[in-house]
Design a protein around this motif. Structure first.
Motif, PDB file in Angstrom:
ATOM      1  N   ILE A  38       0.858  -1.188   0.000  1.00 46.76           N
ATOM      2  CA  ILE A  38       0.000   0.000   0.000  1.00 46.76           C
ATOM      3  C   ILE A  38       0.891   1.233   0.000  1.00 46.76           C
ATOM      4  O   ILE A  38       1.838   1.321   0.786  1.00 46.76           O
ATOM      5  CB  ILE A  38      -0.937   0.004   1.224  1.00 46.76           C
ATOM      6  CG1 ILE A  38      -1.773  -1.248   1.187  1.00 46.76           C
ATOM      7  CG2 ILE A  38      -1.713   1.308   1.311  1.00 46.76           C
ATOM      8  CD1 ILE A  38      -3.216  -1.181   1.399  1.00 46.76           C
ATOM      9  N   TYR A  52      -2.215   0.834  -4.547  1.00 44.87           N
ATOM     10  CA  TYR A  52      -1.875  -0.474  -3.989  1.00 44.87           C
ATOM     11  C   TYR A  52      -1.551  -1.459  -5.108  1.00 44.87           C
ATOM     12  O   TYR A  52      -1.921  -1.282  -6.264  1.00 44.87           O
ATOM     13  CB  TYR A  52      -3.027  -1.027  -3.136  1.00 44.87           C
ATOM     14  CG  TYR A  52      -4.274  -1.270  -3.952  1.00 44.87           C
ATOM     15  CD1 TYR A  52      -4.500  -2.489  -4.584  1.00 44.87           C
ATOM     16  CD2 TYR A  52      -5.212  -0.255  -4.144  1.00 44.87           C
ATOM     17  CE1 TYR A  52      -5.628  -2.696  -5.363  1.00 44.87           C
ATOM     18  CE2 TYR A  52      -6.340  -0.463  -4.914  1.00 44.87           C
ATOM     19  CZ  TYR A  52      -6.537  -1.674  -5.520  1.00 44.87           C
ATOM     20  OH  TYR A  52      -7.644  -1.876  -6.306  1.00 44.87           O
ATOM     21  N   ALA A  64      -8.688  -3.974  -0.906  1.00 42.49           N
ATOM     22  CA  ALA A  64      -7.761  -2.869  -1.185  1.00 42.49           C
ATOM     23  C   ALA A  64      -8.440  -1.793  -2.022  1.00 42.49           C
ATOM     24  O   ALA A  64      -8.274  -0.593  -1.783  1.00 42.49           O
ATOM     25  CB  ALA A  64      -6.512  -3.399  -1.890  1.00 42.49           C
ATOM     26  N   SER A  68      -9.083   2.048  -0.815  1.00 39.06           N
ATOM     27  CA  SER A  68      -8.539   3.183  -1.564  1.00 39.06           C
ATOM     28  C   SER A  68      -9.620   4.206  -1.881  1.00 39.06           C
ATOM     29  O   SER A  68      -9.384   5.408  -1.805  1.00 39.06           O
ATOM     30  CB  SER A  68      -7.843   2.716  -2.845  1.00 39.06           C
ATOM     31  OG  SER A  68      -8.783   2.253  -3.803  1.00 39.06           O
ATOM     32  N   VAL A 104      -4.543  -7.203   3.511  1.00 39.57           N
ATOM     33  CA  VAL A 104      -4.686  -5.791   3.148  1.00 39.57           C
ATOM     34  C   VAL A 104      -4.675  -4.913   4.392  1.00 39.57           C
ATOM     35  O   VAL A 104      -4.014  -3.869   4.417  1.00 39.57           O
ATOM     36  CB  VAL A 104      -5.966  -5.580   2.319  1.00 39.57           C
ATOM     37  CG1 VAL A 104      -6.238  -4.117   2.074  1.00 39.57           C
ATOM     38  CG2 VAL A 104      -5.862  -6.345   1.000  1.00 39.57           C
TER      39      VAL A 104
END
Length: 118
Positions: A38, A52, A64, A68, A104
């Motif tokens: 990340i 990512y 992820a 984001s 994640v």
């Protein structure tokens, strides 16, 4: 059967990539070979950019992507005690997929710890 939001973010993931001058980079991997990186660009305590790279199952990639989208533009101090439970507002987490999401979460928390250390 995957939840609709997981399919959507897996098929069309948002914000995939890297940030050349990232403020912090977080990393995580699983024993099964999953990897997550990340990249955060922080300016004035604000997450200006969030990218990512994830090598993992659809739940990992979707997690992820969702992160984001939801954390880009937020202030760092607004993100407290972040864990897998965050995703329960988007989908139910199958017991056998918790490790995918933890991949994640761990990478994101690793990045956050590096921002707070600076």
């Amino acid at each position: 059967m995957y939840p609709k939001i997981v399919i959507e973010h897996f098929m069309k993931p948002r914000n995939v990539g890297t940030i050349k001058n990232a403020t912090a980079i977080g990393y995580s991997e699983t024993q099964g070979g999953g990897k997550a990186v990340i990249y955060l660009l922080i300016e004035n305590e604000l997450i200006k950019d969030f990218k990512y790279q994830v090598d993992g199952c659809p739940f990992a990639i979707a997690s992820a992507s969702i992160l984001s989208e939801n954390f880009k533009g937020n202030k760092i101090e607004e993100i407290n005690r972040f864990n897998t439970n965050y995703f329960l507002m988007f989908f139910d987490i199958p017991e056998d997929k918790v490790k995918c999401i933890e991949l994640v979460v761990n990478a994101f928390n690793d990045a956050l710890s590096k921002v707070k250390d600076k």
